[in-house]
Design an enzyme around this catalytic site. Structure first.
Site, PDB file in Angstrom:
ATOM      1  N   LYS A 101       0.848  -1.196   0.000  1.00 17.92           N
ATOM      2  CA  LYS A 101       0.000   0.000   0.000  1.00 17.92           C
ATOM      3  C   LYS A 101       0.880   1.241   0.000  1.00 17.92           C
ATOM      4  CE  LYS A 101      -3.840   1.849   2.770  1.00 17.92           C
ATOM      5  NZ  LYS A 101      -4.599   1.676   4.014  1.00 17.92           N
ATOM      6  N   SER A 104      -9.514   1.501   3.683  1.00 18.66           N
ATOM      7  CA  SER A 104      -8.840   2.305   2.694  1.00 18.66           C
ATOM      8  C   SER A 104      -7.803   1.541   1.862  1.00 18.66           C
ATOM      9  CB  SER A 104      -8.129   3.469   3.377  1.00 18.66           C
ATOM     10  OG  SER A 104      -7.224   2.963   4.315  1.00 18.66           O
ATOM     11  N   SER A 126      -9.335  -0.703   7.890  1.00 20.24           N
ATOM     12  CA  SER A 126      -8.908  -0.474   6.515  1.00 20.24           C
ATOM     13  C   SER A 126      -8.350  -1.667   5.780  1.00 20.24           C
ATOM     14  CB  SER A 126      -7.866   0.642   6.482  1.00 20.24           C
ATOM     15  OG  SER A 126      -8.475   1.843   6.863  1.00 20.24           O
TER      16      SER A 126
END
Lengths: 527, 129
Positions: free
Chosen positions: A76, A171, A195
């Site tokens: 990420k 997220s 997330s």
């Protein structure tokens, strides 16, 4: 090959059935073909191929580094990666190239993993849809799956129907999309309020949030220091356990990592669940919960019971305040953590040169989007002298009550809690954006954030497809530092539910070869 | 109006204001004054930008006010879930560094080994609402 478990691929690499370079190239070509998903912000093609070359040399000499050697992974984009742009999907860090690797990234690279690229997210990991980043939203691969399209009676090649694509959740949506679309085997996400688990549930993946203090946060651009944890996204529970085994452990660079010696995370095969006690928190029976998720949750509880486990209803009395408490603590810590972005040492800098204050203000106005700015302002409000006691300290007190709720439940003999991960399956983007980011976050994080407040390990396991052909996941919550037990139970459950593989082959030519390999004789797992 | 906005369908139990001395205003009073806005903007060095941002803040505060219903008498604040453990402190020896050049590369404005900032001690101009 791309749909296999880590152990299977690792064995295939050792036996020479496939080389790291071939694997790397397959994934890179898939990344190109699935560019419309917008899962990746940066694709590190050259680096990945170079790493593949080195891995191949090691395999030829019979000196592979382990189960992750030669395996494509994604990270990420809020983890620092040396030499690779790290943006947190924000204008503030566009063009920022960290001079160091996050500890977790370094650990994976040291195991020989091939870094495919950095994945897309909500700006600074604030959001539950992966829709609010500076590089655009991420599309859920399941929007293009045969399972979903058949239910909607859409022809797979009907490009015009793309306008109603689904969100991945957030997220860590980019990481989830990357794994779900077979462009890598493992992806790192971060988990502050859910997330990692939220997009895992929406994309049919295993999303693990380890215990707070088990995995180093050094290099993870912080959101909420007391709750952030690096998360792991994979297709199988066993894979998540393997990766956790590589990442867990004390890091001298992160003093919030515990110093307990870490035992290996090899998961025993659970055959007898009769000694287990599964807790079902009654306060999680929310009216907003979709009927399908509710039904699956109930079915899962029944499954455990029918196999001999004790399944009891438990109470977490402060559940309804958990999201409020999270909201205050999150915005307050964010306000503090975002203060470092002033344009002086790194990141975006505006053109004004009148005064430092004016420069900071303009830089931050230009660099942050509305969501981030909104949270900074809310956080600053709660931290004002006149509000500190009534909001921030109050929230910290409520946090203790919430954490104690969990402790009490576990002390009463419960081994794990079983809850839904999300209120419902993934929704279309056009529907998602009808409400603003804060409203959505408050809704979507409802089952996941209490775990972060208490620092407990939790894992979302994909269970079944909804009536619309979309994945639904359920969450297991364990005791602090009992990650191995948690994953053992999750693995047992995963085997029982047999979640289907996503079928993208009619949409993408490449996928037919993925499915063809599934029918080959099984790879020998003998070392 | 923001007060009517359905934030969540969760209903908090009937409010009990026991053991909580309040200096803050009761919810629904629209209490964000222009001064408060300016104060926050200077503090955060982030501006509101538009009316929506102010509304968002008001909603956030109203949401946070729900915590008043929780009785936290004699409850200690929880700062870290690892409070029962000792934080690791490494010995005070320099083990890495000497990377000034690398670090300077990320800045937009440097002169030799200095990050360059505009002049300080100049207050932000007073902003209109």
């Amino acid at each position: 090959m791309l749909g296999r478990t880590l152990r299977e691929v690792s064995a295939a690499l050792k036996q020479g059935q496939i080389t790291p370079t071939e694997l790397c190239q397959k994934c890179l070509s898939l990344i190109k073909k699935t560019k419309f998903l917008n899962a990746y912000i940066t694709v590190s093609e050259e680096m990945a191929l170079k790493q593949a070359e080195e891995s191949e040399k090691r395999y030829k000499k019979g000196q592979s580094l382990g189960d992750l050697d030669g395996i494509p992974i994604a990270v990420k984009d809020n983890f620092s990666t040396s030499g690779i742009e790290t943006t947190c999907a924000s204008n503030m860090l566009k063009g920022y190239v960290p001079p160091y690797n996050a500890t977790v990234v370094q650990k994976l690279l040291d195991q020989g993993a091939l870094l495919m690229g950095k994945t897309n997210l909500d700006e600074f990991a604030m959001g539950s849809g992966s829709t609010d980043g500076a590089f655009g939203p991420v599309k859920n691969p399941w929007s293009y799956s045969k399972q979903y399209r058949e239910k909607r009676q859409q022809k797979p090649h009907d490009e015009k129907e793309d306008s109603n694509w689904l969100i991945t959740g957030g997220s860590s949506g980019g990481s989830a999309a990357a794994v779900s679309a077979f462009t890598c085997f493992v992806a790192l996400g971060s988990d502050t309020g859910g997330s990692t688990r939220n997009p895992a549930a929406h994309c049919g993946l295993v999303g693990l949030k380890p215990s707070y203090g088990l995995v180093s946060r050094h290099g993870l651009i912080p959101l909420v220091n007391s709750m952030d944890v690096p998360g792991i996204l994979t297709r199988y529970v066993e894979d998540a356990a393997i990766v956790l085994g590589m990442l867990a452990g004390h890091d001298p660079r992160d003093s919030t990592t515990v110093q307990d010696p870490v035992k290996p995370f090899t998961l025993p095969i659970l055959t007898d669940v009769s000694k287990l006690c599964i807790g079902i928190p009654k306060e999680y029976h929310l009216p907003e919960l979709s009927n399908e998720v509710r039904a699956l949750w109930s079915k899962a509880a029944d499954l455990f019971e029918s196999e001999g486990a004790k399944v009891i209803e438990v109470s977490l009395p402060h559940t309804s305040f958990s999201i409020v408490c999270y909201h205050i603590l999150c915005t307050s810590e964010v306000a503090s953590n975002m203060a470092r972005f002033d344009g002086l040492e790194y990141g975006h800098r505006c053109d004004t040169d009148v005064s430092t204050e004016a420069m900071y203000a303009a830089t931050r106005r230009e660099g942050f989007n509305d969501v981030v700015r909104g949270r900074i302002l809310s956080g600053n409000f709660f931290l004002l002298k006149e509000n500190y006691e009534n909001y921030f300290i109050k929230a910290q007190k409520v946090r203790r009550l919430i954490a104690n709720d969990f402790v009490n439940v576990f002390n009463s003999g419960v081994d794990v809690l079983l809850t839904p991960t999300t209120l419902r399956e993934a929704v279309p983007y056009l529907e998602f954006i009808k409400e603003d980011n804060s409203t959505r976050s408050a809704q979507d994080d409802i089952f996941t954030q209490a775990v972060n407040l208490a620092g407990l390990p939790a894992v979302s396991v994909p269970v079944a497809l909804s009536n619309q052909g979309l994945p639904i996941g359920l969450q297991f919550i364990g005791r602090a530092f009992y990650d191995q037990q948690l994953l053992t139970i999750a693995k047992w459950f995963e085997k029982k539910v047999q979640f289907p593989v996503i079928q993208l082959q009619e949409f993408m030519d490449d996928y037919s070869s993925v499915l063809k390999n599934e029918k080959l004789t099984s790879v020998s797992l003998k070392q | 109006m923001w007060g009517r906005t359905v934030w969540l369908c969760l209903r908090a139990p009937g409010g009990r204001y026991r053991g909580f001395s309040s200096k803050a205003h009761p919810p629904g009073s629209g209490r964000i004054t222009a001064e408060m806005l300016q104060h926050l903007e200077r503090h955060a060095l982030v501006d509101f930008g538009n009316r929506e941002a102010v509304t968002r803040l008001e909603k956030a505060i109203a949401f946070a006010d729900r915590l008043r219903a929780v009785d936290t008498d004699r409850v200690e604040p929880l700062e870290s879930v690892l409070e029962d453990r000792c934080l690791y402190l490494r010995s005070d020896r320099v083990i890495e560094g000497n990377c000034a050049e690398e670090l300077l590369q990320n800045s937009r404005r440097v002169v030799e080994e200095y990050f360059v900032a505009p002049p300080g001690n100049i207050a932000l101009p007073k902003l209109d609402e």
